[in-house]
Design an enzyme around this catalytic site. Sequence first.
Site, PDB file in Angstrom:
ATOM      1  N   GLU A  51       0.823  -1.191   0.000  1.00  0.00           N
ATOM      2  CA  GLU A  51       0.000   0.000   0.000  1.00  0.00           C
ATOM      3  C   GLU A  51       0.865   1.252   0.000  1.00  0.00           C
ATOM      4  O   GLU A  51       1.997   1.245   0.461  1.00  0.00           O
ATOM      5  CB  GLU A  51      -0.916  -0.013   1.226  1.00  0.00           C
ATOM      6  CG  GLU A  51      -2.020  -1.018   1.047  1.00  0.00           C
ATOM      7  CD  GLU A  51      -2.793  -1.316   2.324  1.00  0.00           C
ATOM      8  OE1 GLU A  51      -3.963  -1.670   2.215  1.00  0.00           O
ATOM      9  OE2 GLU A  51      -2.212  -1.181   3.413  1.00  0.00           O
ATOM     10  N   CYS A  79       7.207  -6.952   6.840  1.00  0.00           N
ATOM     11  CA  CYS A  79       8.360  -6.301   7.465  1.00  0.00           C
ATOM     12  C   CYS A  79       9.254  -7.364   8.079  1.00  0.00           C
ATOM     13  O   CYS A  79       8.774  -8.358   8.627  1.00  0.00           O
ATOM     14  CB  CYS A  79       7.909  -5.324   8.549  1.00  0.00           C
ATOM     15  SG  CYS A  79       9.305  -4.426   9.282  1.00  0.00           S
ATOM     16  N   CYS A  91      -0.922   5.237  10.350  1.00  0.00           N
ATOM     17  CA  CYS A  91       0.310   4.514  10.702  1.00  0.00           C
ATOM     18  C   CYS A  91       0.014   3.145  11.271  1.00  0.00           C
ATOM     19  O   CYS A  91      -0.836   2.987  12.123  1.00  0.00           O
ATOM     20  CB  CYS A  91       1.072   5.233  11.807  1.00  0.00           C
ATOM     21  SG  CYS A  91       1.474   6.884  11.429  1.00  0.00           S
TER      22      CYS A  91
HETATM   23  N1  SAH Z   1       9.598   0.352   9.654  1.00  0.00           N
HETATM   24  C1  SAH Z   1       9.889   1.715   9.759  1.00  0.00           C
HETATM   25  C2  SAH Z   1       8.989   2.592   8.937  1.00  0.00           C
HETATM   26  C3  SAH Z   1       7.504   2.255   8.877  1.00  0.00           C
HETATM   27  S1  SAH Z   1       6.512   2.489  10.302  1.00  0.00           S
HETATM   28  C4  SAH Z   1       9.850   2.154  11.204  1.00  0.00           C
HETATM   29  O1  SAH Z   1       9.398   1.400  12.034  1.00  0.00           O
HETATM   30  O2  SAH Z   1      10.323   3.252  11.474  1.00  0.00           O
HETATM   31  C5  SAH Z   1       6.108   4.222  10.405  1.00  0.00           C
HETATM   32  C6  SAH Z   1       5.853   4.687  11.840  1.00  0.00           C
HETATM   33  O3  SAH Z   1       4.570   4.252  12.320  1.00  0.00           O
HETATM   34  C7  SAH Z   1       6.877   4.125  12.803  1.00  0.00           C
HETATM   35  O4  SAH Z   1       7.296   5.100  13.726  1.00  0.00           O
HETATM   36  C8  SAH Z   1       6.076   3.064  13.508  1.00  0.00           C
HETATM   37  O5  SAH Z   1       6.653   2.732  14.733  1.00  0.00           O
HETATM   38  C9  SAH Z   1       4.718   3.707  13.615  1.00  0.00           C
HETATM   39  N2  SAH Z   1       3.626   2.749  13.887  1.00  0.00           N
HETATM   40  C10 SAH Z   1       3.579   1.439  13.611  1.00  0.00           C
HETATM   41  N3  SAH Z   1       2.413   0.911  14.045  1.00  0.00           N
HETATM   42  C11 SAH Z   1       1.704   1.908  14.600  1.00  0.00           C
HETATM   43  C12 SAH Z   1       0.399   1.998  15.196  1.00  0.00           C
HETATM   44  N4  SAH Z   1      -0.393   0.937  15.285  1.00  0.00           N
HETATM   45  N5  SAH Z   1      -0.014   3.204  15.633  1.00  0.00           N
HETATM   46  C13 SAH Z   1       0.766   4.291  15.508  1.00  0.00           C
HETATM   47  N6  SAH Z   1       1.996   4.265  14.947  1.00  0.00           N
HETATM   48  C14 SAH Z   1       2.468   3.092  14.500  1.00  0.00           C
HETATM   49 FE1  SF4 Z   2       8.371  -3.045  10.820  1.00  0.00          FE
HETATM   50 FE2  SF4 Z   2       6.190  -2.020  11.882  1.00  0.00          FE
HETATM   51 FE3  SF4 Z   2       8.389  -2.231  13.354  1.00  0.00          FE
HETATM   52 FE4  SF4 Z   2       8.297  -0.422  11.378  1.00  0.00          FE
HETATM   53  S1  SF4 Z   2       7.030  -0.422  13.227  1.00  0.00           S
HETATM   54  S2  SF4 Z   2       9.971  -1.875  11.850  1.00  0.00           S
HETATM   55  S3  SF4 Z   2       7.013  -1.541   9.879  1.00  0.00           S
HETATM   56  S4  SF4 Z   2       7.197  -3.946  12.500  1.00  0.00           S
END
Ligand code: SAH
Ligand code: SF4
Length: 407
Positions: A130, A150, A382
């Site tokens: 997505e 991931c 997110c």
């Molecule tokens: N894998 C990378 C980038 C993708 S996640 C990382 O973890 O940085 C993008 C952001 O969304 C990250 O800061 C992640 O921790 C946050 N995120 C993941 N799941 C979430 C959720 N359920 N609610 C709010 N933020 C979330």
């Molecule tokens: Fe992977 Fe989600 Fe962790 Fe980002 S927050 S590293 S997408 S498992």
Amino acid sequence: MSANHQQEQSRPPAPDFVEKAPLEGYFAPGRPSLIGLSRQGLMDSLGAIGVPAAQRKMRAQQLWHWLYVRGARDFAEMTNVAKEMRAELARHFTLDRPEIAAEQVSADGTRKWLLRLSPAEATTRPHEIECVYIPEADRGTLCISSQVGCTLNCAFCHTGTQRLVRNLTAGEIVGQVMIARDRLGDWADRDTPTGGRMITNIVVMGMGEPLYNFEAVRDALLVVSDNEGIGISKRRVTLSTSGVVPNIARAGEEIGVMLAISLHAVTDALRDQLVPLNRKYPIAELLAACRDYPGLSNARRITFEYVMLKDINDSLDDAKALVRLLKGIPAKINLIPFNPWPGSPFECSDWARIERFSEYIFNAGYSSPVRTPRGRDIFAACGQLKSETEKLSARERAALRAMALTD
Ligand code: SAH
Ligand code: SF4
């Protein structure tokens, strides 16, 4: 029992593994797409179909312009390329982007595309990712994915629960930007409703851990930020990582975009649970890598993302510890209200607690925007980016929709 002890008790058990292997392969199509290739890559491809060495540089330059400035979708559009050459190119290559399987537009203007990629083998189901466009008053941000699923498994992240992992190719990463430009009518030679570009910023914050797919992400971001092509400046591209420490320095040297760190906790004990990769690269090592990130200044800060989890990491003491930890690093702090998903073991912090946290770090001198959840009605917020690869049941969908719309 102390409050801390109670917190220990209510934490979900941590998974016993840190990383998954990207086991799935990529089935290359018969005629490869030129999308995602660098200038050198284009020259090599031209060489492979017999274009004489003396012509390759000029031809690659022409292709570069058609691909990345004009957004050409067919070799026939390339009017300054000889007809025979266009036919020869079309015999061997395509300009294919990932296929759009679905497009959703949220009530707040957020758009989400479900994209279909080449499957692991010719006979198996295609992979899906997505990509989300978020319009705001002063900018338009495109959130792109770097992996199907991931490699990691953060406790609060829906993508992390997906078993299947495959690295995207550079073409599939650049392809997301091209599709968004196609759909938004945002190529350089086309008029947009505002007269300016619709996509002004890119964040690598979709599915996947970009620093576990380093080469493809690097190659793609260099194409996207090339100012004679798609032309989104490196200062407007942000790569978010959960903390793959050895590749942070590499990202600084070889990519040079802005960095965001998914910190989410101020102690190793808690971060080990929330972001299991912390067991491999603990907070002190992560912050040392941040301090060394090249080019930092007050105008070029690292963004620290901090998801607000009720009674887990949202106390005033946590805020104080956060400010102490980041001392000396040019930083912004981005508080993200937790987006729940069916079966998620956390709740989002109360609004009053988020405000108290935000106020403390603001008074300590940090800009501390609370990220407004966008596109919740289409599950684009997110951590909700989870492709159809693992289909949700109808009940899960209903639950997700209810949560997204009610809180
Ligand atoms: N894998 C990378 C980038 C993708 S996640 C990382 O973890 O940085 C993008 C952001 O969304 C990250 O800061 C992640 O921790 C946050 N995120 C993941 N799941 C979430 C959720 N359920 N609610 C709010 N933020 C979330
Ligand atoms: Fe992977 Fe989600 Fe962790 Fe980002 S927050 S590293 S997408 S498992």
